[in-house]
Scaffold this motif. Structure first.
Motif, PDB file in Angstrom:
ATOM      1  N   LEU A  22      39.159  13.558  41.526  1.00 43.99           N
ATOM      2  CA  LEU A  22      38.065  14.114  40.733  1.00 43.99           C
ATOM      3  C   LEU A  22      38.424  15.511  40.256  1.00 43.99           C
ATOM      4  N   GLN A  23      39.007  16.312  41.126  1.00 44.85           N
ATOM      5  CA  GLN A  23      39.412  17.662  40.730  1.00 44.85           C
ATOM      6  C   GLN A  23      40.405  17.621  39.569  1.00 44.85           C
ATOM      7  N   ALA A  24      41.341  16.698  39.647  1.00 40.25           N
ATOM      8  CA  ALA A  24      42.362  16.587  38.592  1.00 40.25           C
ATOM      9  C   ALA A  24      41.721  16.264  37.248  1.00 40.25           C
ATOM     10  N   ASP A  25      40.749  15.374  37.241  1.00 40.05           N
ATOM     11  CA  ASP A  25      40.091  15.001  35.987  1.00 40.05           C
ATOM     12  C   ASP A  25      39.164  16.105  35.491  1.00 40.05           C
ATOM     13  N   LEU A  26      38.619  16.899  36.404  1.00 41.16           N
ATOM     14  CA  LEU A  26      37.727  17.987  35.996  1.00 41.16           C
ATOM     15  C   LEU A  26      38.476  19.109  35.289  1.00 41.16           C
ATOM     16  N   VAL A  27      39.771  19.188  35.479  1.00 42.93           N
ATOM     17  CA  VAL A  27      40.554  20.200  34.772  1.00 42.93           C
ATOM     18  C   VAL A  27      40.404  20.011  33.261  1.00 42.93           C
ATOM     19  N   ASN A  28      40.305  18.762  32.824  1.00 39.07           N
ATOM     20  CA  ASN A  28      40.115  18.466  31.406  1.00 39.07           C
ATOM     21  C   ASN A  28      38.643  18.361  31.026  1.00 39.07           C
ATOM     22  N   GLY A  29      37.783  18.311  32.019  1.00 36.49           N
ATOM     23  CA  GLY A  29      36.350  18.280  31.759  1.00 36.49           C
ATOM     24  C   GLY A  29      35.748  16.888  31.828  1.00 36.49           C
ATOM     25  N   ILE A  63      25.479  18.048  29.345  1.00 36.72           N
ATOM     26  CA  ILE A  63      26.068  19.090  30.191  1.00 36.72           C
ATOM     27  C   ILE A  63      27.475  18.666  30.610  1.00 36.72           C
ATOM     28  N   THR A  64      28.421  19.577  30.501  1.00 36.56           N
ATOM     29  CA  THR A  64      29.803  19.293  30.871  1.00 36.56           C
ATOM     30  C   THR A  64      30.221  20.134  32.080  1.00 36.56           C
ATOM     31  N   LEU A  67      36.885  22.293  35.706  1.00 35.78           N
ATOM     32  CA  LEU A  67      37.503  23.025  36.813  1.00 35.78           C
ATOM     33  C   LEU A  67      38.567  23.959  36.253  1.00 35.78           C
ATOM     34  N   ASP A  68      38.394  25.260  36.493  1.00 34.95           N
ATOM     35  CA  ASP A  68      39.327  26.282  36.018  1.00 34.95           C
ATOM     36  C   ASP A  68      40.146  26.762  37.215  1.00 34.95           C
ATOM     37  N   THR A  69      41.447  26.470  37.187  1.00 37.37           N
ATOM     38  CA  THR A  69      42.302  26.796  38.329  1.00 37.37           C
ATOM     39  C   THR A  69      43.104  28.082  38.137  1.00 37.37           C
ATOM     40  N   THR A  88      31.370  25.741  34.795  1.00 34.75           N
ATOM     41  CA  THR A  88      32.776  25.988  35.088  1.00 34.75           C
ATOM     42  C   THR A  88      32.910  26.290  36.565  1.00 34.75           C
ATOM     43  N   LEU A  89      33.809  25.577  37.231  1.00 36.16           N
ATOM     44  CA  LEU A  89      34.091  25.772  38.650  1.00 36.16           C
ATOM     45  C   LEU A  89      35.434  26.469  38.785  1.00 36.16           C
ATOM     46  N   PHE A  90      35.515  27.508  39.601  1.00 41.66           N
ATOM     47  CA  PHE A  90      36.733  28.301  39.717  1.00 41.66           C
ATOM     48  C   PHE A  90      37.404  28.101  41.076  1.00 41.66           C
ATOM     49  N   THR A  91      38.745  28.057  41.067  1.00 45.98           N
ATOM     50  CA  THR A  91      39.491  27.915  42.323  1.00 45.98           C
ATOM     51  C   THR A  91      40.593  28.959  42.477  1.00 45.98           C
ATOM     52  N   ALA A  92      40.832  29.804  41.480  1.00 42.74           N
ATOM     53  CA  ALA A  92      41.866  30.832  41.596  1.00 42.74           C
ATOM     54  C   ALA A  92      41.412  31.926  42.560  1.00 42.74           C
ATOM     55  N   ARG A  93      42.390  32.638  43.097  1.00 43.12           N
ATOM     56  CA  ARG A  93      42.119  33.719  44.025  1.00 43.12           C
ATOM     57  C   ARG A  93      41.366  33.189  45.245  1.00 43.12           C
ATOM     58  N   ASP A  94      40.221  33.787  45.577  1.00 43.87           N
ATOM     59  CA  ASP A  94      39.477  33.347  46.759  1.00 43.87           C
ATOM     60  C   ASP A  94      38.279  32.476  46.410  1.00 43.87           C
ATOM     61  N   SER A  95      38.241  31.950  45.211  1.00 44.79           N
ATOM     62  CA  SER A  95      37.098  31.127  44.794  1.00 44.79           C
ATOM     63  C   SER A  95      37.221  29.710  45.347  1.00 44.79           C
TER      64      SER A  95
END
Length: 219
Positions: A22-29, A63-64, A67-69, A88-95
């Motif tokens: 799911l995370q992989a597909d969310l990268v494209n939305g 609504i879309t 995932l922003d990595t 938008t869901l963030f995972t970079a740094r400490d997110s």
């Protein structure tokens, strides 16, 4: 959970990470509906009732979710408002935007913004959004307002040192600051849920009152 018998969601359940596919597909939305549908498959049992309630609300909203990595933000997620509401869901740094807590938190913000954002303005047309008569809707909103104010009183009545220490908890502070954050965090944040469960008003906990209000007035 039965009305009046609710218990706070565990840290392990609400902080569970979304599955890698799911995370992989969310990268494209993905649409919010498809995101929730897929998230439900591996969701903890305690979260599935909420996801099932949210899916029809998300159905045809447009609504879309993405995932922003790479972007560094001092946040786990953000809901952008406007004609096109997006998450938008963030995972970079400490997110940690790739967990159920962030997804459900932002999903609730987005659904409320898309469907109920104008209900704070007492115009007759706004009541039609909920398909209920004005007196019934006005009563429901007033009940929610009183519940939020009672939550605030449990904090404001504390000695200054205790009150300041409690507000260092971002979740508690944000719920205290605005009714919108109170609504979302009471549904998804364990610290706010535990605080509500620990305080009574007229013989029932604030957590029980909140759950009853959501069941009878929103879903």
């Amino acid at each position: 959970l039965p009305l009046g018998k609710a218990a706070p969601v565990s840290d392990a359940d609400i902080n569970k990470t979304l599955d890698k596919a799911l995370q992989a597909d969310l990268v494209n939305g993905l649409s919010l509906f498809d995101t929730l549908k897929r998230a439900e498959v591996n969701a903890p049992d305690a979260l599935k009732p909420l996801i099932r309630k949210l899916k029809p609300l998300a159905g045809k909203t447009g609504i879309t979710v993405k995932l922003d990595t790479t972007t560094r933000r001092n946040a786990h997620g953000v809901t952008s408002l406007g004609d096109d509401v997006s998450i938008t869901l963030f995972t970079a740094r400490d997110s940690n935007g790739n967990d159920y807590s962030t997804l459900l938190h932002e999903a609730l913000h987005a659904v409320v913004a898309k469907r109920y954002a104008k209900l704070s303005v007492a115009l007759p047309g706004n009541y039609d959004i909920l398909n209920v008569e004005q007196p019934k809707n006005a009563k429901a909103l007033e009940q929610f307002r009183r519940l939020w104010k009672e939550f605030n009183r449990t904090i404001d009545a504390l000695p200054e040192a205790e009150r300041s220490a409690l507000k260092q908890n971002v979740s508690i502070y944000e719920a205290w600051r605005t009714p919108d954050e109170f609504f979302v965090r009471a549904l998804t944040d364990v610290d706010v849920q535990k605080h509500l469960a620990a305080h009574e008003y007229q013989g029932r906990t604030l957590w029980q009152r909140f759950k009853d209000w959501v069941t009878s007035s929103l879903f």
